[in-house]
Scaffold this active site. Structure first.
Site, PDB file in Angstrom:
ATOM      1  N   THR A 192       0.819  -1.210   0.000  1.00  0.00           N
ATOM      2  CA  THR A 192       0.000   0.000   0.000  1.00  0.00           C
ATOM      3  C   THR A 192       0.855   1.262   0.000  1.00  0.00           C
ATOM      4  OG1 THR A 192      -1.765  -1.164   1.191  1.00  0.00           O
ATOM      5  CG2 THR A 192      -1.820   1.232   1.219  1.00  0.00           C
TER       6      THR A 192
ATOM      7  N   GLN B  48      -5.517  -1.806  -3.273  1.00  0.00           N
ATOM      8  CA  GLN B  48      -4.911  -0.599  -2.706  1.00  0.00           C
ATOM      9  C   GLN B  48      -4.031   0.112  -3.732  1.00  0.00           C
ATOM     10  OE1 GLN B  48      -4.723  -3.678  -1.397  1.00  0.00           O
ATOM     11  NE2 GLN B  48      -4.962  -3.665   0.838  1.00  0.00           N
TER      12      GLN B  48
ATOM     13  N   ASP C 150      -8.113   3.261  -1.006  1.00  0.00           N
ATOM     14  CA  ASP C 150      -6.983   3.907  -0.313  1.00  0.00           C
ATOM     15  C   ASP C 150      -6.430   5.094  -1.108  1.00  0.00           C
ATOM     16  OD1 ASP C 150      -7.392   1.884   1.461  1.00  0.00           O
ATOM     17  OD2 ASP C 150      -5.458   0.915   1.195  1.00  0.00           O
TER      18      ASP C 150
ATOM     19  N   ASP D 185     -12.219   2.623   2.140  1.00  0.00           N
ATOM     20  CA  ASP D 185     -11.275   3.318   3.032  1.00  0.00           C
ATOM     21  C   ASP D 185     -10.503   4.401   2.290  1.00  0.00           C
ATOM     22  OD1 ASP D 185     -12.079   1.349   4.843  1.00  0.00           O
ATOM     23  OD2 ASP D 185     -10.353   0.078   4.438  1.00  0.00           O
TER      24      ASP D 185
ATOM     25  N   ARG E 163     -14.929   3.083   9.435  1.00  0.00           N
ATOM     26  CA  ARG E 163     -14.626   1.934  10.281  1.00  0.00           C
ATOM     27  C   ARG E 163     -13.234   2.180  10.857  1.00  0.00           C
ATOM     28  NH1 ARG E 163     -13.336  -3.241   6.285  1.00  0.00           N
ATOM     29  NH2 ARG E 163     -11.900  -2.195   4.853  1.00  0.00           N
TER      30      ARG E 163
ATOM     31  N   TRP F  85      -9.651   1.650  11.556  1.00  0.00           N
ATOM     32  CA  TRP F  85      -8.504   0.836  11.148  1.00  0.00           C
ATOM     33  C   TRP F  85      -7.711   0.391  12.376  1.00  0.00           C
ATOM     34  CZ3 TRP F  85      -3.646   2.988   8.194  1.00  0.00           C
ATOM     35  CH2 TRP F  85      -2.836   1.901   7.808  1.00  0.00           C
TER      36      TRP F  85
END
Length: 323
Positions: free
Chosen positions: A107, A136, A159, A182, A241, A243
């Site tokens: 990532t 990602q 991401d 995310d 959420r 991480w």
């Protein structure tokens, strides 16, 4: 004779560019068409003196699509990137892209631009990861303290924007940020003011904060608009959420589209996160801002007195990017 003439012409071009920069108030200018001394953004950044503390180095980028993987090192302090309309900095790495040793970049290794130097400012620039929906793929990796973005766009899928720096502060004003899973994530304390957060597919999470336990603030969104592609299903996207267990996110006076899930907040499959994460709203509005069905462990604030922007970002040095 020909080589001498070309040399003289290059000197004249350099001098005219320097004069133009001085008149426009910029220190360095980047132009793909060769009308300036620098034709790549990275070359201009490399020219910035290391640890220049007294003044900012203002770099003007002329319009164009710059396919570069850019690094602004820790020693490049007070770098200001100002884009002409139509400036895009893009690359197409993803977590599964291989490095020269055949290893996955992961990532962090996928980012199109890395920002480590403190007191960074970007204005009117698009930061893009063009890898597509392949997992990602970071567009912008921000590890700098006191980083500021105005009228910038962050384009990607999973991401997109990595607010990487632990115990760092970041400020985003009038920005557009898009993605899927995310797409705003990381450890920094970050303020988003009048930004548009755009979900590109059904499902997923707008944010995934990894706020350290000892940080009072994580993500704070003020007067933002949450939108989605037309084919995104109603009630399918979560606000956040955690991480990490102590992730924090607060939405203040935000307009939320119908794609936002009625419960809004997800525990990432771990009920223990419900005791440690801090998720709150104040005066949410729009079809996705109806709070009657929010999860019981989230909070509805009675006022926003503890969330003045200057207080969230103050730190120990009284940083205030909105002065």
């Amino acid at each position: 004779m020909k080589e001498r003439l070309l040399f003289i012409l290059s000197i004249l071009l350099f001098c005219s560019t320097m004069q133009a920069m001085e008149s426009d108030g910029y220190d360095l200018v980047v132009a793909q068409d060769g009308s300036s001394y620098y034709t790549t953004v990275q070359a201009a950044i490399n020219a910035v003196p290391d640890y220049r503390k007294e003044e900012a180095t203002r770099i003007y980028i002329r319009k164009g699509i710059y396919k570069e993987k850019i690094v602004i090192a820790t020693s490049k302090e007070r770098v200001h990137l100002i884009g002409e309309d139509g400036v895009v900095i893009t690359y197409d790495d993803c977590a599964n892209t291989h490095n020269i040793f055949g290893e996955n970049k992961g990532t962090s290794g996928s980012s199109s631009i890395y920002i480590f130097g403190p007191d960074f400012v970007a204005e009117n620039i698009t930061f893009e990861n063009a890898a597509g929906p392949v997992g990602q793929a970071v567009a912008c990796h921000v590890a700098a303290d006191r980083a500021c973005f105005r009228r910038c766009r962050f384009l990607g899928f999973q991401d997109t924007l990595y607010t990487f720096g632990e115990n760092t502060r970041e400020y985003y004003e009038d920005c557009y940020i898009e993605g899927t899973v995310d797409f705003i994530f990381g450890k920094a304390t970050a303020v988003f003011y009048r930004c548009e957060l755009h979900s590109k597919s059904t499902g997923g999470y707008v944010t995934a904060p990894a706020t350290p336990q000892d940080c009072r603030y994580g993500y704070v969104f003020y007067d933002c608009k949450l939108t989605a592609d037309k084919d995104v299903k109603s009630g399918s996207v979560w606000l956040s959420r955690p991480w990490r267990p102590y992730g924090k996110a607060v939405f203040i006076r935000c307009d939320m589209g119908p794609h936002i899930h009625p419960e809004a907040w997800h525990n990432w499959g771990n009920p223990d996160n419900e005791r440690t994460a801090y998720y709150a709203e104040y005066q949410s509005r729009g079809k996705g801002g109806m709070t009657e069905r929010r999860v019981s462990w989230s909070h509805q604030l009675e006022n926003d007195k503890d969330y003045a922007i200057q207080d969230v970002l103050r730190g120990t040095d009284n940083w205030n990017p909105i002065q």
